[in-house]
Design an enzyme around this catalytic site. Structure first.
Site, PDB file in Angstrom:
ATOM      1  N   TYR A  54     -67.168 -24.927   3.209  1.00  0.00           N
ATOM      2  CA  TYR A  54     -65.778 -24.735   2.791  1.00  0.00           C
ATOM      3  C   TYR A  54     -65.047 -26.055   2.597  1.00  0.00           C
ATOM      4  CZ  TYR A  54     -65.596 -24.145   7.922  1.00  0.00           C
ATOM      5  OH  TYR A  54     -65.771 -24.256   9.263  1.00  0.00           O
ATOM      6  N   LYS A 100     -46.577 -21.170  -6.084  1.00  0.00           N
ATOM      7  CA  LYS A 100     -45.644 -22.164  -6.615  1.00  0.00           C
ATOM      8  C   LYS A 100     -44.287 -21.906  -5.952  1.00  0.00           C
ATOM      9  CE  LYS A 100     -44.141 -24.107 -11.043  1.00  0.00           C
ATOM     10  NZ  LYS A 100     -44.258 -23.987 -12.514  1.00  0.00           N
TER      11      LYS A 100
END
Length: 126
Positions: A54, A100
């Site tokens: 990962y 965002k």
């Protein structure tokens, strides 16, 4: 049934957006990535080569997200999902959520995000 690895809250500073000031000044984006795979072999052998690293996934996602500016975060999330599927043969599927939190929305909000999901089934078995 596949196992799952989740990477949450990867922070990247980038210059994505439609508005000129977004592309000029940039902003912080957050990534959540969920990977479906079978890591039974890794669990049985305690061997990293039997699963996905990962840290490599985080670097791949960060490199793409902080790279070429795009107008749409949909494009960025899709590029990350497709790159992960190409890079990690062990993946059955991946889901990339690109947040965002400072999007230019003239109303109070907590977050805006897009989600791109890719799977071997959708991409054609390899």
């Amino acid at each position: 049934m596949a196992d799952r690895i989740e990477l949450k809250g990867l922070s990247v500073y980038a210059h994505h957006g439609v508005l000129p000031h977004e592309r000029e000044h940039g902003q912080r984006f957050l990534l959540d990535i969920t990977c479906w795979l079978d890591f039974a072999g890794a669990a049985a052998t305690d061997d990293l080569t039997q699963t996905m690293n990962y840290a490599e996934l985080a670097q791949l996602a960060s490199d793409i997200a902080s790279g070429t500016p795009r107008q749409l975060i949909e494009t960025v999330a899709t590029e990350i999902a497709e790159a992960a599927m190409e890079h990690f043969d062990i993946l059955h599927a991946v889901e990339v959520t690109l947040h965002k939190p400072h999007a230019p929305i003239p109303l109070p909000f907590e977050d805006v995000a897009v989600v791109a999901r890719r799977s071997r089934k959708r991409m054609g078995a390899r």
